[in-house]
Design a protein around this motif. Structure first.
Motif, PDB file in Angstrom:
ATOM      1  N   LEU A  82       0.828  -1.202   0.000  1.00  0.00           N
ATOM      2  CA  LEU A  82       0.000   0.000   0.000  1.00  0.00           C
ATOM      3  C   LEU A  82       0.866   1.257   0.000  1.00  0.00           C
ATOM      4  O   LEU A  82       0.551   2.244  -0.672  1.00  0.00           O
ATOM      5  CB  LEU A  82      -0.922   0.013   1.223  1.00  0.00           C
ATOM      6  N   LYS A  83       1.950   1.202   0.734  1.00  0.00           N
ATOM      7  CA  LYS A  83       2.849   2.353   0.811  1.00  0.00           C
ATOM      8  C   LYS A  83       3.466   2.664  -0.550  1.00  0.00           C
ATOM      9  O   LYS A  83       3.638   3.832  -0.919  1.00  0.00           O
ATOM     10  CB  LYS A  83       3.941   2.098   1.851  1.00  0.00           C
ATOM     11  N   ARG A  84       3.800   1.630  -1.326  1.00  0.00           N
ATOM     12  CA  ARG A  84       4.385   1.848  -2.646  1.00  0.00           C
ATOM     13  C   ARG A  84       3.406   2.531  -3.592  1.00  0.00           C
ATOM     14  O   ARG A  84       3.806   3.249  -4.507  1.00  0.00           O
ATOM     15  CB  ARG A  84       4.859   0.512  -3.235  1.00  0.00           C
ATOM     16  N   LYS A  85       2.118   2.312  -3.370  1.00  0.00           N
ATOM     17  CA  LYS A  85       1.093   2.973  -4.182  1.00  0.00           C
ATOM     18  C   LYS A  85       0.626   4.285  -3.564  1.00  0.00           C
ATOM     19  O   LYS A  85      -0.293   4.921  -4.080  1.00  0.00           O
ATOM     20  CB  LYS A  85      -0.124   2.049  -4.340  1.00  0.00           C
ATOM     21  N   ARG A  86       1.256   4.667  -2.460  1.00  0.00           N
ATOM     22  CA  ARG A  86       0.851   5.864  -1.712  1.00  0.00           C
ATOM     23  C   ARG A  86      -0.633   5.800  -1.328  1.00  0.00           C
ATOM     24  O   ARG A  86      -1.376   6.771  -1.459  1.00  0.00           O
ATOM     25  CB  ARG A  86       1.147   7.141  -2.506  1.00  0.00           C
ATOM     26  N   ALA A  87      -1.003   4.634  -0.867  1.00  0.00           N
ATOM     27  CA  ALA A  87      -2.356   4.421  -0.373  1.00  0.00           C
ATOM     28  C   ALA A  87      -2.314   4.324   1.143  1.00  0.00           C
ATOM     29  O   ALA A  87      -1.354   3.787   1.710  1.00  0.00           O
ATOM     30  CB  ALA A  87      -2.944   3.138  -0.966  1.00  0.00           C
ATOM     31  N   SER A  88      -3.322   4.848   1.792  1.00  0.00           N
ATOM     32  CA  SER A  88      -3.366   4.846   3.249  1.00  0.00           C
ATOM     33  C   SER A  88      -4.496   3.964   3.733  1.00  0.00           C
ATOM     34  O   SER A  88      -5.598   3.965   3.173  1.00  0.00           O
ATOM     35  CB  SER A  88      -3.559   6.273   3.783  1.00  0.00           C
ATOM     36  N   GLY A 133     -13.472   1.964  13.998  1.00  0.00           N
ATOM     37  CA  GLY A 133     -14.202   0.924  14.687  1.00  0.00           C
ATOM     38  C   GLY A 133     -13.701  -0.440  14.275  1.00  0.00           C
ATOM     39  O   GLY A 133     -12.502  -0.715  14.301  1.00  0.00           O
ATOM     40  N   SER A 134     -14.604  -1.308  13.843  1.00  0.00           N
ATOM     41  CA  SER A 134     -14.232  -2.660  13.436  1.00  0.00           C
ATOM     42  C   SER A 134     -14.016  -2.784  11.939  1.00  0.00           C
ATOM     43  O   SER A 134     -13.691  -3.859  11.447  1.00  0.00           O
ATOM     44  CB  SER A 134     -15.328  -3.646  13.864  1.00  0.00           C
ATOM     45  N   ALA A 135     -14.213  -1.691  11.198  1.00  0.00           N
ATOM     46  CA  ALA A 135     -14.100  -1.733   9.738  1.00  0.00           C
ATOM     47  C   ALA A 135     -12.864  -0.971   9.280  1.00  0.00           C
ATOM     48  O   ALA A 135     -12.225  -0.240  10.045  1.00  0.00           O
ATOM     49  CB  ALA A 135     -15.350  -1.159   9.084  1.00  0.00           C
ATOM     50  N   ALA A 136     -12.528  -1.141   7.997  1.00  0.00           N
ATOM     51  CA  ALA A 136     -11.354  -0.484   7.426  1.00  0.00           C
ATOM     52  C   ALA A 136     -11.621  -0.143   5.975  1.00  0.00           C
ATOM     53  O   ALA A 136     -12.447  -0.763   5.308  1.00  0.00           O
ATOM     54  CB  ALA A 136     -10.125  -1.387   7.541  1.00  0.00           C
ATOM     55  N   CYS A 137     -10.906   0.867   5.483  1.00  0.00           N
ATOM     56  CA  CYS A 137     -10.966   1.240   4.074  1.00  0.00           C
ATOM     57  C   CYS A 137      -9.593   1.734   3.649  1.00  0.00           C
ATOM     58  O   CYS A 137      -8.725   1.995   4.474  1.00  0.00           O
ATOM     59  CB  CYS A 137     -12.036   2.316   3.825  1.00  0.00           C
ATOM     60  N   VAL A 138      -9.404   1.845   2.346  1.00  0.00           N
ATOM     61  CA  VAL A 138      -8.135   2.310   1.779  1.00  0.00           C
ATOM     62  C   VAL A 138      -8.407   3.571   0.984  1.00  0.00           C
ATOM     63  O   VAL A 138      -9.387   3.647   0.241  1.00  0.00           O
ATOM     64  CB  VAL A 138      -7.506   1.228   0.873  1.00  0.00           C
ATOM     65  N   LYS A 139      -7.534   4.564   1.143  1.00  0.00           N
ATOM     66  CA  LYS A 139      -7.718   5.847   0.458  1.00  0.00           C
ATOM     67  C   LYS A 139      -6.541   6.148  -0.460  1.00  0.00           C
ATOM     68  O   LYS A 139      -5.380   5.885  -0.129  1.00  0.00           O
ATOM     69  CB  LYS A 139      -7.885   6.980   1.474  1.00  0.00           C
ATOM     70  N   THR A 141     -11.864   6.404  -2.216  1.00  0.00           N
ATOM     71  CA  THR A 141     -11.991   5.586  -1.011  1.00  0.00           C
ATOM     72  C   THR A 141     -12.506   4.213  -1.409  1.00  0.00           C
ATOM     73  O   THR A 141     -13.501   4.102  -2.122  1.00  0.00           O
ATOM     74  CB  THR A 141     -12.947   6.229   0.004  1.00  0.00           C
ATOM     75  N   ILE A 142     -11.813   3.166  -0.949  1.00  0.00           N
ATOM     76  CA  ILE A 142     -12.141   1.789  -1.297  1.00  0.00           C
ATOM     77  C   ILE A 142     -12.665   1.078  -0.059  1.00  0.00           C
ATOM     78  O   ILE A 142     -11.978   1.013   0.965  1.00  0.00           O
ATOM     79  CB  ILE A 142     -10.898   1.058  -1.845  1.00  0.00           C
ATOM     80  N   TYR A 143     -13.879   0.567  -0.152  1.00  0.00           N
ATOM     81  CA  TYR A 143     -14.493  -0.198   0.929  1.00  0.00           C
ATOM     82  C   TYR A 143     -14.507  -1.674   0.542  1.00  0.00           C
ATOM     83  O   TYR A 143     -14.502  -2.023  -0.644  1.00  0.00           O
ATOM     84  CB  TYR A 143     -15.926   0.285   1.191  1.00  0.00           C
ATOM     85  N   PHE A 144     -14.564  -2.542   1.559  1.00  0.00           N
ATOM     86  CA  PHE A 144     -14.418  -3.969   1.302  1.00  0.00           C
ATOM     87  C   PHE A 144     -15.652  -4.788   1.653  1.00  0.00           C
ATOM     88  O   PHE A 144     -15.859  -5.849   1.088  1.00  0.00           O
ATOM     89  CB  PHE A 144     -13.199  -4.507   2.069  1.00  0.00           C
ATOM     90  N   VAL A 145     -16.444  -4.336   2.588  1.00  0.00           N
ATOM     91  CA  VAL A 145     -17.668  -5.049   2.960  1.00  0.00           C
ATOM     92  C   VAL A 145     -18.807  -4.041   3.010  1.00  0.00           C
ATOM     93  O   VAL A 145     -19.024  -3.409   4.036  1.00  0.00           O
ATOM     94  CB  VAL A 145     -17.529  -5.780   4.309  1.00  0.00           C
ATOM     95  N   PRO A 146     -19.473  -3.818   1.873  1.00  0.00           N
ATOM     96  CA  PRO A 146     -19.296  -4.457   0.565  1.00  0.00           C
ATOM     97  C   PRO A 146     -18.182  -3.794  -0.232  1.00  0.00           C
ATOM     98  O   PRO A 146     -17.625  -2.777   0.196  1.00  0.00           O
ATOM     99  CB  PRO A 146     -20.655  -4.227  -0.103  1.00  0.00           C
ATOM    100  N   GLY A 178     -18.794   1.616  11.658  1.00  0.00           N
ATOM    101  CA  GLY A 178     -18.483   2.994  11.988  1.00  0.00           C
ATOM    102  C   GLY A 178     -17.977   3.827  10.840  1.00  0.00           C
ATOM    103  O   GLY A 178     -17.694   5.003  11.021  1.00  0.00           O
ATOM    104  N   LEU A 179     -17.812   3.244   9.628  1.00  0.00           N
ATOM    105  CA  LEU A 179     -17.359   4.019   8.476  1.00  0.00           C
ATOM    106  C   LEU A 179     -18.465   4.944   7.993  1.00  0.00           C
ATOM    107  O   LEU A 179     -19.645   4.637   8.098  1.00  0.00           O
ATOM    108  CB  LEU A 179     -16.933   3.094   7.338  1.00  0.00           C
TER     109      LEU A 179
END
Length: 304
Positions: free
Chosen positions: A128-134, A139-145, A155-160, A185-186
């Motif tokens: 992710l760092k090589r693509k400069r993605a954070s 909460g219990s969820a995560a996303c990539v920006k 912004t990339i979400y995974f569920v869904p 919590g997203l």
């Protein structure tokens, strides 16, 4: 009468060819004009604009020829078009390399990668760092920006599996005006994020008769400039929001297509959570590369 009809045979095809040649020539002239008018930084690189989000929408591509949605039964045909029955080994190989229906299945969520309450394995973070993605956890969820210059962010979400493309906002991403629509919590970013002051719907100020000063300050901020047009948030903001919605939908399709590739062919043989998560991590990195190469053609991975 018959001679008159035969005289125009093939005319429509010729007209079509002429029209397509004219359109291609106009497209080339437009691209050349855009390159001349593009703003560039001190290093001579093109500055990303907000309109790039929908002018250069993401497309799914493979390293070689794209896998067809419907596979032809080439192995089951003899020269001359005669069909032959597959042997047991061929039938087993065919059934394991493609879905029963012959189509790429639809995937709408991540099975294990960045699923709620699931830890990510360490090798994903350097990628992710090589693509400069954070990686953002809430909460219990995560996303990539991903950020593209100072114009827009993805912004990339995974569920869904969902992608949002919004104009860059100088405010906190946890602004209360964002709609809470995802679990864990997203917050789902508003279509007007980065377009409207305080990330509020422009129609809200117009309908709020009790707050004249807020409406006046909103009307006075006519600094929205895109596609060579300057105007108020009320006039061109909704148009831009719809275009960003279209770009987000196209990026969502590409993301789901990347994840769908993990369920066919040899990838379908993965039967442990770790193996599936490795495949999904590869799908994510593939999507990030497509995103970077789409909006930043000269993109080079950052090392270190």
């Amino acid at each position: 009468p018959l001679a008159g009809k035969t005289m125009f045979r093939g005319s429509m095809e010729k007209c079509h060819v002429v029209v397509m040649e004219c359109l291609n020539e106009l497209e080339g002239e437009y691209d050349a004009l855009v390159k001349e008018l593009d703003d560039k930084d001190e290093k001579g690189k093109r500055i990303i604009q907000l309109e790039d989000a929908w002018n250069n929408t993401m497309q799914f591509t493979t390293e070689g020829e794209e896998t067809p949605l419907v596979e032809e039964d080439v192995a089951g045909e003899e020269p001359g078009g005669a069909k032959r029955q597959k042997t047991g080994d061929e039938a087993t190989s065919s059934s394991s390399s493609s879905p029963p229906s012959g189509r790429i299945p639809m995937v709408i969520r991540s099975r294990f990668l960045l699923a709620p309450k699931r830890k990510i394995f360490s090798s994903v973070l350097p990628a992710l760092k090589r693509k400069r993605a954070s990686l953002v956890r809430k909460g219990s969820a995560a996303c990539v920006k991903l950020e593209f210059g100072k114009a827009f962010e993805m912004t990339i979400y995974f569920v869904p599996l969902l992608v949002t493309i919004r104009a860059m906002s100088g405010e906190d991403a946890d602004d209360k005006s964002s709609t809470v629509s995802l679990g864990g919590g997203l917050r789902w970013p508003s279509l007007y994020q980065g377009l409207c002051p305080s990330d509020k719907d422009p129609t809200t100020a117009e309908n709020n008769n009790g707050n004249a000063s807020s409406s006046s300050s909103l009307n006075n901020r006519n600094n929205l400039h895109v596609l060579g047009v300057s105007g108020s948030y009320q006039s061109i903001g909704p148009i831009i929001a719809k275009k960003l919605e279209y770009a987000s939908a196209q990026a969502t399709y590409v993301l789901r297509r990347c994840f769908a590739e993990t369920t066919v062919g040899k990838s379908a043989m993965a039967n442990t959570e770790f193996e599936v998560e490795i495949l999904e991590a590869g799908a994510l990195i593939r999507f990030l590369q497509l995103a970077r190469s789409t909006y930043m053609p000269d993109w080079v991975d950052v090392e270190g």
